[in-house]
Design an enzyme around this catalytic site. Structure first.
Site, short mmCIF file in Angstrom:
data_model
loop_
_atom_site.label_atom_id
_atom_site.label_comp_id
_atom_site.label_asym_id
_atom_site.label_seq_id
_atom_site.Cartn_x
_atom_site.Cartn_y
_atom_site.Cartn_z
N PHE A 111 -3.83 8.47 1.36
CA PHE A 111 -4.08 8.15 -0.04
C PHE A 111 -4.49 6.69 -0.14
O PHE A 111 -4.05 5.86 0.66
CB PHE A 111 -2.82 8.38 -0.88
CG PHE A 111 -2.70 9.80 -1.37
CD1 PHE A 111 -2.40 10.82 -0.48
CD2 PHE A 111 -2.90 10.10 -2.71
CE1 PHE A 111 -2.31 12.13 -0.93
CE2 PHE A 111 -2.81 11.40 -3.16
CZ PHE A 111 -2.51 12.42 -2.28
N LYS A 117 25.16 -11.29 -1.37
CA LYS A 117 24.30 -11.55 -2.52
C LYS A 117 23.85 -13.01 -2.51
O LYS A 117 24.68 -13.92 -2.35
CB LYS A 117 25.08 -11.24 -3.80
CG LYS A 117 24.24 -11.35 -5.04
CD LYS A 117 25.07 -11.15 -6.29
CE LYS A 117 24.23 -11.48 -7.50
NZ LYS A 117 25.02 -11.66 -8.70
N LYS A 144 -7.97 4.35 9.85
CA LYS A 144 -6.75 5.09 10.19
C LYS A 144 -7.05 6.46 10.80
O LYS A 144 -6.16 7.29 10.97
CB LYS A 144 -5.86 5.23 8.94
CG LYS A 144 -5.51 3.86 8.32
CD LYS A 144 -4.39 3.91 7.31
CE LYS A 144 -4.27 2.57 6.59
NZ LYS A 144 -3.01 2.37 5.91
N LYS A 179 -10.31 2.59 4.81
CA LYS A 179 -9.02 3.11 5.29
C LYS A 179 -9.20 4.44 6.02
O LYS A 179 -8.54 4.71 7.02
CB LYS A 179 -8.05 3.29 4.11
CG LYS A 179 -7.52 1.98 3.58
CD LYS A 179 -6.72 2.13 2.30
CE LYS A 179 -6.46 0.76 1.70
NZ LYS A 179 -5.82 0.79 0.38
N ASN A 214 7.72 -0.61 -5.24
CA ASN A 214 6.54 -0.47 -6.10
C ASN A 214 6.79 0.62 -7.12
O ASN A 214 7.86 1.24 -7.13
CB ASN A 214 5.30 -0.18 -5.25
CG ASN A 214 5.51 1.04 -4.36
OD1 ASN A 214 5.72 2.14 -4.84
ND2 ASN A 214 5.50 0.84 -3.05
N ASP A 262 4.26 -2.74 2.24
CA ASP A 262 3.61 -3.30 3.43
C ASP A 262 4.45 -4.39 4.09
O ASP A 262 4.28 -4.68 5.26
CB ASP A 262 2.24 -3.88 3.04
CG ASP A 262 1.24 -2.77 2.75
OD1 ASP A 262 1.31 -1.73 3.43
OD2 ASP A 262 0.42 -2.94 1.84
N1 CTP Z 1 0.46 3.66 4.70
C1 CTP Z 1 1.37 3.79 5.71
N2 CTP Z 1 2.12 2.73 6.12
C2 CTP Z 1 1.95 1.53 5.56
C3 CTP Z 1 1.04 1.38 4.51
C4 CTP Z 1 0.30 2.45 4.11
O1 CTP Z 1 1.52 4.90 6.25
N3 CTP Z 1 2.68 0.51 5.98
C5 CTP Z 1 -0.34 4.82 4.28
C6 CTP Z 1 -0.08 5.28 2.86
O2 CTP Z 1 0.91 6.28 2.82
C7 CTP Z 1 -1.44 5.79 2.41
C8 CTP Z 1 -2.42 4.96 3.20
O3 CTP Z 1 -1.69 4.44 4.31
O4 CTP Z 1 -1.64 7.13 2.76
C9 CTP Z 1 -3.06 3.83 2.44
O5 CTP Z 1 -2.04 3.05 1.86
P1 CTP Z 1 -2.39 1.79 0.92
O6 CTP Z 1 -1.11 1.17 0.50
O7 CTP Z 1 -3.36 2.21 -0.12
O8 CTP Z 1 -3.21 0.86 1.89
P2 CTP Z 1 -2.83 -0.15 3.01
O9 CTP Z 1 -3.29 0.40 4.30
O10 CTP Z 1 -1.39 -0.55 2.92
O11 CTP Z 1 -3.77 -1.35 2.63
P3 CTP Z 1 -3.71 -2.38 1.39
O12 CTP Z 1 -2.27 -2.43 0.95
O13 CTP Z 1 -4.22 -3.63 1.97
O14 CTP Z 1 -4.61 -1.79 0.33
#
Ligand code: CTP
Length: 404
Positions: free
Chosen positions: A321, A287, A339, A335, A208, A277
């Protein structure tokens, strides 16, 4: 940090005086009201007019100048100062302060001040190594003066070695350090930053736009405030902040392992990383070739590291975050709860000046008790400090509540 602060910049005679001009510019740019005091020898290298023009204040050079004394004397210089910076500090200046001599405006002001004093020596390497100089410097350190050691390299006198005035940026950073209250002393923080990178094959990956700027800013600020900081960082080009222990990782799995290896002794976890994710379910060793017209990749879920920490949170302060593009508060609040966080930093990445790879952010803090704080657009370094203000309070409360 420097806004509204009164800084006395003491300049003594040496070739490095020209670097003090650049330091002055950094200080004024950061909002400091700088009063320059020059020794007579310093005026031989750069004229007071240069410092006067750039500081917007009269330059003080003479203890017994009646006009200057009427305007502002050595006692009021000393009293008003939030910080003294002596750069460059010659062996003579260091020696005089160490021995309690006060025979000019600079040494009298230094002796009269209760403000922190940052001494930045610069001199010939043999002078610097001279045991008498070293003894004097030690006296300053033992008496609470902050000394920034000289850099090494080619010296103006032709010698190579330690004795150069450090770069103005380094002095500026050290000055920020000296001024920062150490409210995280005794606190260990684990900060995650940057993206994770999930390989599809040896030349391609899923990731990302995260640059790591927010997480690195938090790590730097926490360290400055006296915290012990472990930074688990996904791929990033940013420099590791001074004093921070950085553990570089690539994938979410590696981030998870690094985080859980260090979790036990940590008081605070701040998860600023943008974790991917999903990862490729069947990473190709070679490759992948473009044979078919269409290609379907199968992805599998990565562990949610923060959610896992939330399940075994213990007494830790847990901050997450949420970077969103719609329904910011609703998603962030969900969240926060799911969490088991104490606080979540929510930002709408579609807003100008917020989100990935910029130096500013516009965030809201959602607290576990339902309180929501809305912050204006500000540099990420300032967001970091505002966040750490809340974290420091939570950590202190937690500590108090866990005492028998
Ligand atoms: N986070 C994490 N591990 C993951 C995904 C997210 O520890 N696999 C943590 C991020 O570091 C952040 C928080 O969870 O502090 C929220 O991450 P975000 O990407 O905004 O949300 P997700 O929980 O992944 O949900 P979505 O992608 O559906 O918005």
């Amino acid at each position: 940090m420097f806004k509204g602060k009164n800084v006395v910049l003491g300049v003594s005679g040496g070739i490095a005086v020209y670097k003090a001009v650049e330091l002055l510019r950094l200080l004024t740019k950061a909002g400091a009201d700088v009063h320059v005091v020059m020794t007579r020898n310093a005026c031989e290298f750069v004229t007071p007019l240069t410092f006067q023009t750039l500081s917007g204040n009269p330059v003080h050079t003479d203890l017994f100048n009646l006009y200057q004394e009427r305007e502002i004397d050595h006692i009021s210089l000393a009293d008003r100062a939030d910080l003294f910076i002596l750069a460059p500090a010659t062996a003579n200046l260091v020696g005089k302060i160490a021995q309690g001599l006060a025979d000019d405006l600079l040494t009298t002001s230094v002796m009269a001040t209760k403000a922190p004093v940052l001494v930045v020596p610069a001199m010939n390497t043999n002078m610097y190594q001279n045991p008498i100089y070293q003894r004097n410097e030690k006296i300053l350190v033992e008496n609470g003066y902050h000394v920034l050691e000289p850099a090494s390299g080619a010296l103006a006198c032709g010698w190579e070695g330690q004795g150069k005035l450090p770069d103005p940026e380094v002095i500026f950073e050290t000055a920020i350090n000296v001024l920062t209250p150490k409210d995280l002393l005794g606190c260990t923080l684990l900060v995650t930053a940057g993206p994770t990178r999930e390989e599809i094959d040896p030349v391609r990956y899923i990731s990302n736009y995260s640059s790591g700027k927010m997480g690195f800013a938090i790590a730097a600020a926490a360290r400055r405030r006296g915290g012990q900081v472990v930074l688990v960082a996904g791929p990033s080009t940013l420099a590791v902040p001074e004093g921070v222990r950085c553990l570089p990782v690539f994938t979410a799995e590696e981030m998870r392992t690094a985080v859980f290896n260090h979790l036990e002794n940590v008081d605070v976890v701040i998860k600023a990383a943008a974790v991917a994710d999903y990862r490729s379910a069947d990473r190709s060793v070679h490759k992948m070739k473009k044979n078919a017209e269409q290609l379907t990749l199968t992805l599998e879920r990565n562990p949610d590291i923060l959610a896992e920490i939330g399940e075994q949170k213990g007494n830790r302060v847990l901050v997450g975050f949420a970077a969103e593009t719609e329904r910011l508060l609703a998603h962030a609040a969900e969240k926060l709860k799911k969490k088991n966080l104490d606080l979540i930093v929510a930002n709408d990445i579609t807003r100008q000046g917020a989100g990935f790879d910029v130096d500013t952010n516009i965030v809201r803090f959602l607290h576990a008790d339902g309180q929501v704080e809305e912050l204006e657009l500000m540099p990420k370094a300032e967001v970091a400090n505002r966040l750490l203000d809340r974290v420091a309070t939570l950590w202190k409360l937690r500590r108090l509540s866990s005492q028998p």
